[in-house]
Design a protein around this motif. Structure first.
Motif, short mmCIF file in Angstrom:
data_model
loop_
_atom_site.label_atom_id
_atom_site.label_comp_id
_atom_site.label_asym_id
_atom_site.label_seq_id
_atom_site.Cartn_x
_atom_site.Cartn_y
_atom_site.Cartn_z
N PHE A 67 0.82 -1.20 0.00
CA PHE A 67 0.00 0.00 0.00
C PHE A 67 0.86 1.26 0.00
CE2 PHE A 67 -2.03 -3.49 2.17
CZ PHE A 67 -3.24 -3.57 1.51
N TYR A 68 0.29 2.30 -0.55
CA TYR A 68 0.91 3.63 -0.60
C TYR A 68 -0.19 4.63 -0.24
CZ TYR A 68 2.46 8.00 -2.82
OH TYR A 68 2.79 9.30 -3.08
N LEU A 69 0.07 5.52 0.70
CA LEU A 69 -0.91 6.52 1.13
C LEU A 69 -0.34 7.90 0.90
CD1 LEU A 69 -3.59 7.24 2.60
CD2 LEU A 69 -2.30 7.08 4.74
N ARG A 70 -1.11 8.74 0.28
CA ARG A 70 -0.70 10.13 0.07
C ARG A 70 -1.82 11.05 0.53
NH1 ARG A 70 2.55 12.61 -4.85
NH2 ARG A 70 3.00 14.58 -3.86
N LEU A 71 -1.45 12.04 1.35
CA LEU A 71 -2.42 13.01 1.87
C LEU A 71 -1.97 14.42 1.51
CD1 LEU A 71 -2.93 11.44 5.39
CD2 LEU A 71 -4.51 11.35 3.47
N TRP A 72 -2.97 15.29 1.25
CA TRP A 72 -2.71 16.69 0.95
C TRP A 72 -3.25 17.54 2.09
CZ3 TRP A 72 -5.27 13.98 -3.24
CH2 TRP A 72 -4.37 13.58 -4.24
N GLY A 73 -2.63 18.70 2.27
CA GLY A 73 -3.08 19.61 3.31
C GLY A 73 -4.32 20.38 2.87
N LEU A 74 -5.11 20.76 3.85
CA LEU A 74 -6.30 21.58 3.62
C LEU A 74 -6.23 22.80 4.52
CD1 LEU A 74 -8.99 18.77 3.67
CD2 LEU A 74 -8.17 20.01 1.67
N HIS A 75 -6.81 23.88 4.07
CA HIS A 75 -6.82 25.10 4.87
C HIS A 75 -7.75 24.90 6.06
CE1 HIS A 75 -7.13 29.32 5.99
NE2 HIS A 75 -5.95 29.44 5.38
N GLU A 76 -7.35 25.40 7.22
CA GLU A 76 -8.17 25.25 8.43
C GLU A 76 -9.58 25.79 8.25
OE1 GLU A 76 -5.88 27.28 11.41
OE2 GLU A 76 -4.83 25.45 11.99
N SER A 77 -9.73 26.84 7.45
CA SER A 77 -11.07 27.42 7.26
C SER A 77 -12.00 26.46 6.53
CB SER A 77 -10.97 28.75 6.50
OG SER A 77 -10.48 28.52 5.18
N ILE A 78 -11.44 25.57 5.71
CA ILE A 78 -12.26 24.59 4.99
C ILE A 78 -12.67 23.46 5.93
CG2 ILE A 78 -12.20 22.84 3.16
CD1 ILE A 78 -10.20 24.72 1.70
N VAL A 79 -11.73 23.03 6.76
CA VAL A 79 -11.96 21.90 7.65
C VAL A 79 -12.80 22.33 8.85
CG1 VAL A 79 -10.81 20.20 9.09
CG2 VAL A 79 -9.80 20.86 6.92
N GLY A 80 -12.51 23.51 9.37
CA GLY A 80 -13.25 24.04 10.50
C GLY A 80 -13.23 23.13 11.71
N GLU A 81 -14.36 23.06 12.38
CA GLU A 81 -14.48 22.26 13.60
C GLU A 81 -14.68 20.78 13.29
OE1 GLU A 81 -17.62 24.00 15.86
OE2 GLU A 81 -16.57 25.91 16.07
N ARG A 82 -14.71 20.43 12.04
CA ARG A 82 -14.96 19.04 11.63
C ARG A 82 -13.68 18.24 11.41
NH1 ARG A 82 -20.22 17.93 9.96
NH2 ARG A 82 -21.55 19.18 11.27
N ARG A 83 -12.56 18.78 11.76
CA ARG A 83 -11.29 18.09 11.49
C ARG A 83 -11.25 16.70 12.12
NH1 ARG A 83 -5.09 19.80 12.96
NH2 ARG A 83 -4.15 18.04 11.88
N ASP A 84 -11.63 16.57 13.39
CA ASP A 84 -11.59 15.27 14.05
C ASP A 84 -12.52 14.27 13.38
OD1 ASP A 84 -9.70 16.13 15.87
OD2 ASP A 84 -11.16 16.62 17.42
N GLU A 85 -13.71 14.71 13.03
CA GLU A 85 -14.66 13.82 12.36
C GLU A 85 -14.14 13.40 10.99
OE1 GLU A 85 -19.03 14.95 12.80
OE2 GLU A 85 -17.97 16.79 13.41
N LEU A 86 -13.58 14.35 10.23
CA LEU A 86 -13.01 14.03 8.93
C LEU A 86 -11.86 13.05 9.06
CD1 LEU A 86 -13.06 17.60 7.34
CD2 LEU A 86 -14.30 15.60 6.47
N SER A 87 -11.03 13.24 10.07
CA SER A 87 -9.90 12.34 10.31
C SER A 87 -10.39 10.93 10.62
CB SER A 87 -9.03 12.83 11.47
OG SER A 87 -8.33 13.98 11.11
N ARG A 88 -11.36 10.82 11.51
CA ARG A 88 -11.88 9.50 11.87
C ARG A 88 -12.48 8.80 10.65
NH1 ARG A 88 -13.38 12.26 16.58
NH2 ARG A 88 -15.52 12.52 15.85
#
Length: 152
Positions: A67-88
């Motif tokens: 397997f190979y995993l690649r992640l890109w950064g997102l601006h905090e304003s896009i993720v907002g308070e949902r970062r933990d939920e998006l991560s999970r």
């Protein structure tokens, strides 16, 4: 060469999930994750409100799943308070995808695929809308990730 190369993001940009969360996931998995890259920034939400966090590529090398995993950064304003939920949601999708591969016999004729880590943060919940597709000329490039373990 580092197994977790990445670029430091500018202020107010974050990886979802974070490098620490990904390392924690990899410790739990009994999988040959050859490379994880944290590199660059995403484009933000699509016109339908979906976020592309990155992708997970699956392929068979020497008759074993890799397997190979690649992640890109997102601006905090896009993720907002949902970062933990998006991560999970992203971690669940990666874990489920790897588990499904490992439950399937690896054969030489297995075609490589990429799981696109799409998510949507609605007003009341985060929905993972990941899609797997065969690797083709329009796929994201996974570079030379197969050589990291020294087996190829």
């Amino acid at each position: 060469m580092s197994r977790y190369p990445g670029k430091k993001l500018s202020p107010h940009w974050v990886y979802v999930p974070s490098p620490r969360e990904v390392r924690g996931l990899l410790v739990e998995l009994a999988a040959d994750v050859r490379r994880v890259e944290f590199d660059g920034t995403g484009s933000g939400p699509s016109r339908f409100g979906h976020l592309l966090l990155g992708y997970l590529e699956h392929r068979v090398v020497d008759e074993a799943w890799c397997f190979y995993l690649r992640l890109w950064g997102l601006h905090e304003s896009i993720v907002g308070e949902r970062r933990d939920e998006l991560s999970r949601a992203a971690i669940r999708a990666v874990r489920r995808s790897i588990d499904e591969c490992l439950a399937t016999p690896a054969t030489k004729v297995t075609k490589p695929t990429q799981l696109l880590l799409w998510s949507r943060a609605g007003s009341d919940e985060v929905a993972s809308e990941c899609r797997a597709k065969p690797v083709d000329r329009y796929s994201f490039s996974a570079g030379a990730w197969r050589t990291i373990s020294g087996r190829d």
